[in-house]
Design an enzyme around this catalytic site. Sequence first.
Site, PDB file in Angstrom:
ATOM      1  N   ASN A   1       0.846  -1.201   0.000  1.00 11.31           N
ATOM      2  CA  ASN A   1       0.000   0.000   0.000  1.00 11.31           C
ATOM      3  C   ASN A   1       0.879   1.248   0.000  1.00 11.31           C
ATOM      4  OD1 ASN A   1      -2.239  -1.841   0.712  1.00 11.31           O
ATOM      5  ND2 ASN A   1      -1.172  -1.892   2.684  1.00 11.31           N
TER       6      ASN A   1
ATOM      7  N   HIS B   1       8.117  -1.472  -4.744  1.00 15.44           N
ATOM      8  CA  HIS B   1       6.771  -1.316  -5.319  1.00 15.44           C
ATOM      9  C   HIS B   1       6.261   0.116  -5.250  1.00 15.44           C
ATOM     10  CE1 HIS B   1       5.534  -5.332  -6.345  1.00 15.44           C
ATOM     11  NE2 HIS B   1       5.615  -5.808  -5.133  1.00 15.44           N
TER      12      HIS B   1
ATOM     13  N   HIS C   1      11.637  -5.046  -0.893  1.00 14.16           N
ATOM     14  CA  HIS C   1      10.695  -5.483  -1.935  1.00 14.16           C
ATOM     15  C   HIS C   1       9.476  -4.550  -1.957  1.00 14.16           C
ATOM     16  CE1 HIS C   1       8.383  -8.779  -4.143  1.00 14.16           C
ATOM     17  NE2 HIS C   1       7.411  -7.972  -3.736  1.00 14.16           N
ATOM     18  N   GLU C   2       8.902  -4.312  -0.787  1.00 16.21           N
ATOM     19  CA  GLU C   2       7.688  -3.485  -0.731  1.00 16.21           C
ATOM     20  C   GLU C   2       7.998  -2.033  -1.087  1.00 16.21           C
ATOM     21  OE1 GLU C   2       5.043  -5.135  -0.638  1.00 16.21           O
ATOM     22  OE2 GLU C   2       5.994  -7.002   0.021  1.00 16.21           O
TER      23      GLU C   2
ATOM     24  N   GLU D   1       5.908  -7.941  -9.673  1.00 16.91           N
ATOM     25  CA  GLU D   1       6.502  -8.811  -8.658  1.00 16.91           C
ATOM     26  C   GLU D   1       7.935  -9.208  -8.975  1.00 16.91           C
ATOM     27  OE1 GLU D   1       5.382  -8.765  -5.983  1.00 16.91           O
ATOM     28  OE2 GLU D   1       3.281  -8.284  -6.210  1.00 16.91           O
TER      29      GLU D   1
HETATM   30 ZN   LIG Z   1       5.411  -7.717  -4.285  1.00 19.04          ZN
END
Ligand SMILES: [Zn+2]
Length: 1007
Positions: free
Chosen positions: A416, A452, A448-449, A471
Amino acid sequence: MDAIGRLVHFGALLKQPICAPAARDALKYLRATGRPVLSANAAQANLKISGRSIASVSTYGCQAEHCGRATKLGRPRFTASPASLIFVQRETPFEPHPRSTPSCIPRRTFASTSSSRCSTIIPSSIMADRDILPATVKPSHYALSISALDFNSWTYHGKVTIDAEVTEPTKEIIINTLELKLAAAKITVTQNKSSQTYETTSFSYNERKQRATLVFADEIPASQQTSLEITFEGILNNDMAGFYRSKYKPVVPAAKSVPRDEDFHYMFSTQFESCDARRAFPCFDEPRLKATFDFEIEIPDDQVVLSNMPVKSTTPTVQGRQMVAFERTPVMSTYLLAWAVGDFEYVEAFTERRYNGKQIPVRVYTTRGLKEQGRWALEHAPKTIDLFSESFGIDYPLPKSDLLAVHEFTHGAMENWGLVTYRTTAVLFDPKTSDAQFKRRIAYVVAHELAHQWFGNLVTMDWWDELWLNESFATWAGWYAVDQFHPDWQVWATFLTDGMESAFALDSIRASHPIHVPVKDALDVNQIFDAISYLKGCSTLRMLVNHLGTKDFLKGVAIYLNKHAYGNAKTEALWAGLAESSGVDVDALMGNWIKKIGFPMLTVAEEPGQITVKQSRFLSTGDVKPEEDETVWWVPLGLQGKAGTQDVQTIALTAKEDTIRDVDNDFYKLNHNGTGFYRTNYPPARLAKLGSQLDKLTVDDKTSIIGSAAALARSGYGTTPALLSFLESFSGETSQVVWAQALDSLNAVKSIFNDDGAIKAGLEKFTLKLINDAVETVGWEPKGDEGFLVGLLRKRLLLSAVANNHPNSLDKGAQLFDTWSKDGTGLNPSLRSVVYRAGVKTDPAKAFDVLKKEWATSTSPDGKDFALAAVGHIRDENLINNKVIPFLFNMSSDSVASADMHSLGAVLSGNSAARPLLWKFFQDNYDLATKKMANPIVLDRFIRVTLNKFTDAKYLDEIDAFFRGKDTSAFDRTLEQVKDVVRGRAAYRQRDAAAIKEWLAANQYIS
Ligand SMILES: [Zn+2]
């Protein structure tokens, strides 16, 4: 007209959906004849047929309004289209099917609406259309207000006002909703400075499609300026999707208003990816339909609320409650909106870089009493934001970055925008009680987040078929960041064992899928959050990075992000950015890697001074057919050993077969550092020779070659004796990564032959001889500043020693377990798995009780995980049936939470004593199991990790028989995959048992 153009939609022509049983029949035929099918069990199948057969199909096919089969029996004949991958030819009539038993029964509960959804049969060669909302309404802004959270009925009130353009006159508006009760809706249309409001006259729901139709008496005119207002009631569910509640046990007294019962307290948060924003508020829930959001929510005034943006204002409402409003978000997709309410506290740090003149505050939030466990994540998050801002050539776009630990969570974490939510083990670390391996996991998941926040949030995939783009990139960037911060951790070598091997495993079965996978219905996307989308995608990106160089790769990423910021993009747009930065035709190199199923095996043939390399598709069953082996991949060879030079050659194989001259007869190797996503099949003598040249191989090389040798043994392209001989040369190894790969490979062999007493004993002896010196060297006690990987190596070697009954290690472990179970002391948290395992081996009944207590009371962030994994190794049948399995499946508060069921399930199914008992219980208690695993993601994952360990083909029939007639739409893809895995395991067992026994005897491992 081409062949695909002649195809027509069965369903469309009938003006009726094809019924699920008919689709299943068709599907069964397709599978029996070896045709690739991506998704199954459809009530709305798009079976492709040729124009000629339409008449007979429309006479005899599904015509009933609901799910009736043929009303007249006949001999429908679906004929083939030569170029399509899917066709059906039936000679037998459909069986009559009673109208009263449709297989897709939409009900208004989480479990049934999600798991009864109907997927679509899509030939892999054809990009299916998207099943999306009508283009009549284009939202641009949401004002969402949530109030009256009721902690008794678990409900809330909501009002959403959506600014949108209505592109053509219409009397109805279709919007996504799920489990929401719509109360009223109206739309105000502004034209030429005058406004008119239209009230809705009725709502109708399409439960299966998760859509509501708002019907208006008068036609709403087209207008660029309309405002749609909907009031509704929602549910604070406990299924980890939408706006949901998480139970937890507080470690310190909680704020007064926190809801609680005898066993638990509750916090609230959202999980919207992929299709669950609609579960919290009515919205146009598709990634392309980006908008800005104003969010406000009324909460008890002694609790904390978080959302994507900082708080704008706080206003008291009724006694003890306040309305908290947040600043407007940037333009973004609905699945990235988030909020959370609870008894939260935080630790805070700031970025070093300045953004618009300010350092960005970064906070890790937890429920009260746990905030100090957020320090390790906090050490990494700000510097990761700085690293990515520089690497991606675009500043972090939001004014803050929050990380929140959520007590019940389906995945690892969710990106988010501005408020990343995490499973507790993916963000919390306690230096005194956590296993050191979680340092790496947390640093990685945080990165990783955060990746994003740019890749996915700022630039979003166009549709769910591009999920891989999100991903794979975040996976690559996550490891890239960890490698920058901790170069001594050798994370890329670790990625070979932890990441790439999982991707190879899934992609070496027929039921795998291409990285870029057609997704017609967004509800089907859950099943492709898998090792292909994340790990094969990351592996192939990494192969590309290795070819282009990191600098050009990141430059291309920056071009892509800048060009598409706040918009949506497809794979081709990334390729275009990379082509611009590197001058390389990236699409030409990567096309087949992304669009085609599988990966190549390179078979090497030697002649003096030269080698011939041939690529062919690798299947773990070793039985690839010519029609499955038509792809020619771009394969960077990474050759070292060209005569006269030490350099690694950047040549690539671009044909099926090629010969390379001037190769050193004494030493050469392919796939330098294992960066290429392929297996290498050396001649047996060469593999043996490489075993004597370990000093010429890097850690990554050794890891990669062991992985290949093991896979080749399993598939029958190589042999298990060749693998064991090769492994024998590693007894002096010192690298943790190499040991991990060697022991993984050995465990994989053991797991196949575990029920053969002689082989089991022989492999145990083999393992102990292999690790003996290393176990002595590493010992039980950490030595000063020994480094992160040495700690992991100690755990790995000792665990292997205990598992294989190494007398000293077993004694020492059992003794430590005993002491710890009495007074809770003397335990190195990073050796818990070893000590617990020794305890379980020595006295399983006592160990179960001790570990269950530990599971219930541990304050270590990972305490539950280790206790669960350990009890999965119990081999006593009574204990398994009477204690362990009930602990797993019971619904009571003292049993495993559904989000963690896979942890214990995976270990139990790997335990040959427990496997058949678990399977029997699952079948006998399927209703209970699916009730507990109501979230389809949880159920799908459980099936994936528990049904794939059988080594006897008879279980294939059992699996088929059991699921026949059941709605498997939430895990149909997974079911095909586990069956393929079992087929491979059964074949391996049958093929190699005698040869292994012979080798073990010849080498004195069996007396
Ligand atoms: Zn991811």
